[in-house]
Design a protein around this motif. Structure first.
Motif, short mmCIF file in Angstrom:
data_model
loop_
_atom_site.label_atom_id
_atom_site.label_comp_id
_atom_site.label_asym_id
_atom_site.label_seq_id
_atom_site.Cartn_x
_atom_site.Cartn_y
_atom_site.Cartn_z
N TYR A 118 8.46 53.09 95.25
CA TYR A 118 7.57 52.21 94.29
C TYR A 118 8.50 52.10 93.34
N THR A 119 7.64 50.45 92.94
CA THR A 119 8.39 49.95 91.31
C THR A 119 7.41 50.12 91.02
N ASP A 120 6.58 49.67 91.19
CA ASP A 120 5.07 50.01 90.10
C ASP A 120 3.19 50.49 91.10
N TYR A 121 3.68 51.51 90.34
CA TYR A 121 2.58 52.44 90.57
C TYR A 121 1.85 53.70 89.56
N VAL A 122 0.55 54.08 89.55
CA VAL A 122 0.65 54.71 88.50
C VAL A 122 -0.61 55.41 88.92
N GLU A 123 -0.21 57.16 88.74
CA GLU A 123 -0.99 57.29 89.79
C GLU A 123 -1.91 58.62 89.18
N GLN A 124 -4.08 58.60 89.00
CA GLN A 124 -4.70 59.25 88.18
C GLN A 124 -5.04 60.48 88.85
N ILE A 125 -4.69 61.44 88.52
CA ILE A 125 -5.42 62.66 89.78
C ILE A 125 -6.17 63.38 87.82
N SER A 126 -7.09 63.87 88.73
CA SER A 126 -7.89 64.71 87.67
C SER A 126 -8.39 66.36 88.57
N ALA A 127 -9.06 66.84 87.77
CA ALA A 127 -8.83 68.29 88.76
C ALA A 127 -9.93 69.30 86.90
N GLY A 128 -11.36 69.42 87.24
CA GLY A 128 -12.11 70.25 86.74
C GLY A 128 -12.87 68.39 85.61
N SER A 129 -12.20 68.90 83.90
CA SER A 129 -12.86 68.11 83.13
C SER A 129 -11.19 67.09 82.84
N VAL A 130 -10.13 67.53 83.39
CA VAL A 130 -8.49 67.01 82.83
C VAL A 130 -7.91 66.07 84.12
N THR A 131 -8.24 65.19 83.75
CA THR A 131 -7.35 64.25 84.13
C THR A 131 -5.99 63.39 83.35
N ALA A 132 -5.10 63.33 84.42
CA ALA A 132 -3.96 62.70 83.75
C ALA A 132 -3.50 61.86 84.62
N GLN A 133 -2.61 61.08 83.83
CA GLN A 133 -1.40 59.98 85.05
C GLN A 133 0.11 60.16 84.60
N PHE A 134 0.14 60.09 86.03
CA PHE A 134 2.07 59.36 85.86
C PHE A 134 2.54 58.79 87.15
N ASP A 135 3.61 57.62 85.85
CA ASP A 135 3.70 56.96 86.63
C ASP A 135 5.35 57.03 87.49
N ARG A 136 4.89 56.32 89.07
CA ARG A 136 6.04 56.51 90.24
C ARG A 136 7.07 56.01 90.76
N ALA A 137 6.06 54.84 89.41
CA ALA A 137 7.59 53.81 90.18
C ALA A 137 9.59 54.45 90.41
N GLY A 138 10.11 54.33 91.00
CA GLY A 138 11.33 54.96 91.18
C GLY A 138 11.44 55.88 92.29
#
Length: 774
Positions: free
Chosen positions: A620-640
């Motif tokens: 991946y060179t450009d991809y930010v994945e958003q993951i949720s669990a219950g009321s919590v949401t977080a984002q993770f940069d998958r570039a590289g």
């Protein structure tokens, strides 16, 4: 339902093509130097060698001089021709995967039941676990890929074919929609090749039994070949028995030297039990899911699935694959015809039409899908061979339309009592259509230089709706997701070939590909249930190939290709959890780069070595994945991060000997190694499945029978996975999750315990067979 969007025909593309063709007025046929003959990694030679000068494409009964299809002898394409001798005729080919590993760039995964395999070219479909996508498949020039981009290989029995061509890299300029990874073109044996009839039988481990029959003849203006097979087996995993029948007909009629008619019919019926996909932890404990008849008494490592006790809502009951009676009952029918007319000695016009229905009933895992997908296609094309501005040239222009009408339903599964259905949870009604044009020009600039320019433009539309039903004690609620999408895609291609002498060819190619979303991916949301995912975009790639095909010395042919492909909005498919439907999303940008090597070396009389190696690095060179669990949401940069499902290294190496002369002529054998690197199965690159290397041994014998009723006998036997290695044959990519309290990503331990991913590859297996030709 919303009104159907109007399509804009790509008339501007077709209007330009005759300008290129109009200059081809000379009766001189383009010389053979127009065609680049790339290495064939089997003993039967390349596509050009098979066709021969002036032969008709794909075995249609035609007089000498009939123009071959443009895909029969394409200049500059990265193509491996897998021939019959050495790969199909003298080994028990239980699935098409046994054969296609001879081509660099091809990755195989065990599909869902029987001889179903998921094929990937350059890793473009390596993340899929059921339907093959991101490539176009043709048989005898007719589409086998449906208009929604889906191809399945249940209907493919390797015994029917004389050659398979593997086109690698972006191919939309030549094949249109979905050809981001490449294309496969199958060529069945013709009547004149068979010239009689054949009967054969193969039998082997785990109850494998295959009966097949082939008949073919050419007589006057008529030519026909018919293949039929009945294949069944118990499978090497619990709940993996299958039974499939295939009929494949190719017939042609040539009433005059300039008119040819071709009929193609394929029908396949499949009944297959579906084993459970395990977690990595369960795979290590119980790779073949043995002792898993019932959840209450299951052996360690058995995978279970939670089915609603009432089939609708509330408490779930754990069941194994056997208890749940997981299975597939599918049918595929293709009926197609083609008319070819030689307008003059250099110009051929073709029209082909066809009907293709995929009908499925798949009550496996936590849901059951049922659907009917009748589709239709029509194509007309013009090929002219002659001169343009005094230079030898081949021009090609085509206009194609296809459509599929989808009616599908999804049910919950209910436990016990066979493959029982629970509540209805989804209904889909969709029409998907493609209208496009393609043009191509091959121009011999000088005796050593050939240039290629091609382009396609295609309008695709998806019009439909998906109704979902949520059931609870309070009643049933429903929601509707509407899709009214239209896509216009354009794919150019440029290439240059330099052949300083007949033993050397250097080639460079810049090409593009596109694949529109399928109806199925639009209606599965991130939870793995029917829902709204209608914002998917077209997947596009731009690829650069640089390669050489050469003969270093007598007997050694070598092909080396380096590729670098840039993807935009790449489709990534993964499992949200055990038994759920796969979910597809767009990764904004990614890169695929690698090297492909093929070699064929006749290093001594009777001795031959073959090699197919691929290095494939995808990130991946450009991809930010958003993951949720219950009321919590977080984002993770998958570039590289490496893209899941794609092994960096894979290899097939084979050494064989066939007695060249004397009383033992026809006796031979080979040893081959198939090896694959480990690969990640999640976007965060926390979990890898291990690589493997397996050894296969083959012995075969073929001889004429001059004094008997039969003309020839073929005997063969094969021991696969000789060292009985336990390895991963297929791994469904997994969705990363987070801690519902901290928002931190769950690590390797959680992923290793997530079910619904892994099928084990076959253990040590013995298969032997014989064929009599009359």
């Amino acid at each position: 339902m919303p009104s159907r969007p109007a399509m804009r025909p790509a008339a501007w593309l077709l209007a330009a093509a005759p300008l290129a063709l109009s200059g081809a007025a000379s009766a001189q046929t383009a010389s053979e130097s127009v065609t680049l003959e790339e290495l064939a990694v089997t003993g039967e030679g390349s596509a050009q060698g098979q066709a021969g000068a002036g032969a008709s494409g794909f075995g249609v009964a035609a007089l000498p001089g009939a123009a071959p299809l443009v895909i029969e002898r394409p200049v500059s394409q990265v193509v491996t021709a897998v021939g019959r001798e050495g790969t199909i005729a003298n080994r028990p080919a239980t699935s098409i995967g046994t054969v296609l590993l001879d081509s660099p760039g091809v990755t195989l995964r065990q599909g869902n039941g029987g001889r179903d395999v998921v094929i990937s070219i350059r890793g473009n479909n390596a993340r899929a676990t059921g339907v093959t996508r991101n490539m176009v498949v043709l048989e005898d020039g007719f589409p086998v890929t449906q208009p929604d981009g889906a191809s399945r290989f249940d209907l493919v029995d390797p015994r029917a074919y004389s050659r398979i061509d593997v086109f690698r890299g972006p191919q939309s300029a030549l094949f249109g929609n979905y050809a981001t990874g490449g294309a496969l073109t199958f060529r069945t044996r013709t009547g004149r090749e068979i010239d009689g009839y054949e009967i054969g039988v193969d039998a082997g481990s785990f109850g494998y039994l295959s009966h097949y029959f082939t008949v073919g003849r050419a007589s006057g203006p008529f030519e026909v070949s018919l293949f039929a097979s009945d294949v069944r087996g118990n499978g090497y995993q619990d709940n993996s028995s299958y039974d499939t029948q295939t009929i494949n007909l190719l017939a042609s009629y040539t009433p005059s030297p300039d008119n040819r008619f071709t009929l193609k019919v394929i029908n396949n019926e499949l009944t297959a039990n579906i084993p459970a996909r395990s977690s990595l932890n369960q795979f290590r404990l119980n790779p073949y899911q043995r002792g898993c008849d019932a959840a209450a008494s299951a052996a360690p490592g058995c995978t279970t699935f939670g089915l609603f006790a009432n089939g609708a809502f509330g408490p779930r009951v754990p069941v194994t694959a056997t208890e749940g009676a997981f299975r597939r009952n599918d049918r595929r029918t293709i009926i197609a015809g083609r008319w070819e007319h030689d307008i003059d000695a250099q110009t051929t016009w073709r029209v082909q039409v066809g009907f293709d229905e995929r009908n499925y009933n798949q009550p496996f895992y936590t849901t059951s899908g049922r659907g009917s997908l009748p589709s239709y296609f029509v194509q007309t094309d013009l090929t002219r061979r002659g001169e343009l501005f005094g230079l030898p040239a081949v021009g090609y222009v085509a206009l194609a339309y296809s459509t599929v009408d989808i009616a599908a339903s999804v049910y919950n599964r209910a436990p016990y009592g066979g493959a029982r259905l629970g509540a209805l949870i989804g209904l889909q009604d969709t029409v998907q259509s493609n209208l496009g044009g393609r043009a191509r020009l091959e121009l011999e600039l000088a005796p050593q230089w050939t240039a290629v320019a091609g382009i396609s433009a295609e309008q695709s539309s998806i019009l439909g709706r998906n109704r979902t039903f949520a059931i609870s004690a309070a009643g049933t609620t429903s929601a509707v997701a509407l899709a009214d999408r239209s896509f216009l895609n354009v794919a150019p291609e440029l290439a240059l070939v330099y052949r300083p002498d007949p033993n050397w060819a250097l080639r460079g190619r810049v090409a593009t590909g596109y694949a529109t979303p399928s109806f199925a991916s639009l209606f599965v949301n991130a939870t793995g249930l029917p829902g709204n995912n209608t914002e998917l975009k077209t997947q596009e790639n731009l690829g650069f190939d640089l390669g050489a095909d050469f003969m270093l010395f007598e007997g050694l042919k070598l092909s080396v290709t380096g590729f670098y492909e840039f993807f935009r909005n790449e489709f990534v498919t993964q499992s949200p959890g055990a038994g759920l439907l796969n979910y597809t999303f767009n990764a904004p940008a990614s890169e695929h780069r690698g090297i492909e090597v093929g070699a064929d070396w006749a290093f001594a009389p009777g001795w031959n070595g073959q090699l197919a190696y691929t290095f494939d690095d995808q990130v991946y060179t450009d991809y930010v994945e958003q993951i949720s669990a219950g009321s919590v949401t977080a984002q993770f940069d998958r570039a590289g991060r490496r893209i899941p499902g794609v092994p960096a290294h894979q290899l097939l190496a084979r050494v064989g000997y066939d007695v060249p002369a004397g009383p033992l002529a026809g006796l031979g054998g080979f040893a081959e190694v198939v090896a694959q690197d480990s690969y990640f199965v999640d976007n965060a690159n926390f979990l890898k499945v291990p690589g493997f290397a397996i050894l296969n041994l083959n012995v075969h014998y073929a001889a004429p029978l001059p004094n008997g009723a039969a003309k020839r006998i073929d005997l063969y036997a094969e021991l696969r996975n000789v060292l009985d290695a336990t390895y991963v044959g297929s791994a469904n990519p997994l969705t990363n999750t987070i801690n519902a309290t901290t928002g931190a990503q769950n690590g390797r331990a959680v992923l290793a315990g997530t079910t619904g991913s892994i099928f084990a590859g076959p253990p040590r297996t013995f298969v032997a067979g014989m064929k009599l030709s009359f």
